[in-house]
Enzyme design. Structure first.
Site: not given
Lengths: 305, 303
Positions: A7, A9, A77, A102, A183, A187, A250, A255, A267
């Site tokens: 992957g 990306g 992803k 992620n 994380k 997220n 800010y 994403s 996701e």
């Protein structure tokens, strides 16, 4: 050492191009984009922005071309993990496969296809500006660690050492769940709020009702982590407040908000959906994460004809 | 009281549907905000298409003083315009009974503090699309529920319900509207909020995985709030939801249309009313709080 990026990306390209700078590392990249792969093979993989690098490597869209590799670094992803590792597993019959993706559950998916898995969390970010060229937006640390006792910590250290020497600072630890959950909680508690309201991170955080909702989501995530004996490496709340500062993020559109605006699948299943799933397994209620998960699933359903 | 002169204050979709239908059986005047709107109505009349097909004569003006004295005023503007419209009624129409028809809770209070008119409460389930100042499409021919409020009786509610029925609309009178009003409040807070946030019209997704369980949980919070407020619901909001999603018609709730058009929504009268009622009765409603905060946030994202 031979490493294959699965992957290639934005994040995969950061690892691939940097690792290709090392004389003792041979880099392969497997990616579904024919244009990107052709450009990499023709003129190299170029990074610009936070670092300017051109990496020479072997890229392919055909997994059967991959030679046996010592390490894999999976950077697709989350919803593409299963297909990507199913196609490439043969290259890792004797090797180790690390995820820098992620969300939750990627390790489990990898472990269904390969023997030896390394958990990982990474913060560097960028975007593909054209085939073969990635803009490197943010530098950051990566933490990896064995998924289970089939991977010795020593092997994770070998990979971390190579990444660090290549300019992608990486630490190997015995239990990498703490950074991963910090994380994920960050997220899952902020990205979907931006996606549902259309607000940037800073504007979400300055509305007391939305900031309280973010904290409610964080608290559920912390409770699920604690029920598994996971010690977060720092408080996600601190990260959220830090990111809300004008000079930090800010004006950043999460994403997931970018995904929703472009009508791309999000996701959410691997963020809030993952927290809900682990919560159920460990007897922790997560009603707010479940509500947010359902709302974003509804957004995705609204795009279907 | 058999009103022979009705004034519709606010001619959006609901106001236009009411004015046109009533215009067939009684004298109807319409209070609007814009001069060209009033001129167009006076010269062209008000056309209804869809479930019905006719054009009604109405008298329109931008000032209450320019309209014939009504016996019944229906304040039919959207909740987000209610205070502005109610302000214009101050000192006017002294002989009239005033009926509110807005979604949510609290419209009666907004009107009550601006004059001493007898008041009726109502909620409506009919819907349509306003194509122009003089043309409204009647899409969902569902009912309007009416009940007494300040200085009115169940008989007054029945009289107005009968008037609507005579005009070709569906209506029902209740001795106490609160059970019906709360059923609709819980339904709207949930369905309109979820629709506005997801972009989904009210369709089968609201009764199936993955959204269905959230819709159900939101309605459970609403039902707990109604119980704490001492209201016995007229209809179960979840059953209303399942029924509405099975009729094969994908209704776009007004809150969804509002966020698409980047207009202010009725979130305060609907979701805000429910959340404030829950807080005042000490009922935790974390999911309704979530919807309320998200819709308010979405309004702040308008360009």
């Amino acid at each position: 050492m031979r490493v294959c990026i699965v992957g290639c990306g934005a994040v995969g390209s950061l690892f691939a191009a940097n690792l290709a700078q090392l004389e003792d590392v041979e880099v392969w990249a497997y990616d579904a984009s024919r244009e990107h792969v052709d450009a990499i093979n023709a003129t190299g993989l170029r990074l610009s922005g936070a670092g300017d690098v051109v990496g020479r490597l072997n890229a392919t869209t055909d997994a059967s071309e991959l030679p046996p590799c010592d390490f894999g670094i999976v950077a697709t992803k989350a919803m593409h993990t299963d297909a990507a590792i199913a196609a490439t597993a043969h290259a890792f019959a004797e090797g180790y496969v690390a995820t820098v993706q992620n969300g939750l559950g990627n390790e489990e998916t990898l472990a269904r296809h390969v023997e030896r898995v390394i958990r990982g969390t990474t913060f560097p970010a960028g975007k593909i500006v054209e085939p073969g060229h990635v803009q490197w937006d943010v530098k950051g640390d990566t933490t990896i660690g064995p998924y289970d006792d089939r991977t010795p910590l020593e092997e994770a250290r070998r990979l971390a050492d190579a990444c660090s020497r290549a300019g992608m600072p990486t630490t190997a630890v015995a239990d990498a769940r703490g950074p991963q959950w910090r994380k994920v909680i960050f997220n899952a508690s902020t990205n979907p709020i931006g996606a549902l309201t259309g607000l940037t991170h800073g504007r979400v955080c300055e509305r007391p009702d939305l900031r309280a909702l973010v904290s409610g989501l964080v608290d559920e995530g912390k409770a699920v982590a604690a029920a598994q004996g996971i010690v977060l490496d720092s408080d996600p709340e601190a990260l959220i407040d830090h990111a809300a500062k004008p000079e930090v993020a800010y004006d950043h559109k999460a994403s997931m908000l970018q995904d929703v605006e472009a009508r791309r699948q999000t996701e959410i299943d691997y963020l809030n959906g993952g927290i809900v799933r682990f919560g159920k397994e460990h007897g922790v209620e997560t009603p707010l994460n479940e509500a947010i998960w359902a709302l974003v699933k509804g957004v995705e359903q609204s795009w279907q004809p | 009281m058999a009103p022979v002169n009705v004034c519709i204050a606010g001619a959006g979709t609901i106001g236009s549907l009411l004015a046109a239908h009533l215009g067939r059986v009684t004298d109807v005047s319409v209070l609007v905000r814009r001069d060209e709107h009033a001129r167009a109505l006076n010269s062209e009349g008000l056309r209804v298409s869809g479930r019905a097909d006719f054009t009604a004569r109405v008298t329109a003006a931008t000032e209450p003083a320019d309209l014939p004295a009504p016996e019944l005023v229906i304040v039919a503007c959207k909740g987000s315009d209610l205070e502005a419209v109610a302000d214009r009624l101050v000192g006017e129409f002294g002989e009239a009974t005033v009926m509110t028809i807005q979604n949510g809770l609290g419209a009666e209070e907004v009107v009550a503090e601006r004059g001493r008119w007898p008041l009726l409460s109502s909620v409506t389930f009919m819907s349509g699309t306003r194509h122009s100042d003089t043309h409204v499409e009647y899409i969902l021919d569902a009912g309007t529920w009416i009940g007494p409020n300040r200085a009115t009786t169940p008989a007054d509610a029945r009289t107005v319900a009968q008037l609507l029925i005579t005009a070709g609309l569906k209506a029902e009178a209740y001795d106490d509207l609160r059970p019906a009003q709360w059923s609709k409040l819980i339904f709207n807070a949930t369905v309109n909020g979820v629709a506005a946030l997801t972009g989904l019209p009210h369709d089968r997704h609201f009764a199936e995985e993955p959204l269905g369980p959230l819709v159900h949980a939101l309605m459970d919070e609403g039902k707990a709030t109604a119980a704490a407020a001492g209201v016995e619901l007229a209809e179960d909001p979840w059953e209303m939801n399942v029924f509405a999603t099975q009729r094969g018609f994908r209704h776009s709730p007004s809150m969804l249309e509002d966020v698409h058009a980047e207009r202010p929504t009725e979130v305060e009268l609907i979701n805000g009313s429910l959340v404030r009622a829950a807080r005042s009765h000490g009922v935790p409603v974390p999911l309704q709080e979530t919807i309320y905060a998200l819709v308010r946030g979405k309004e702040k994202s308008y360009s």
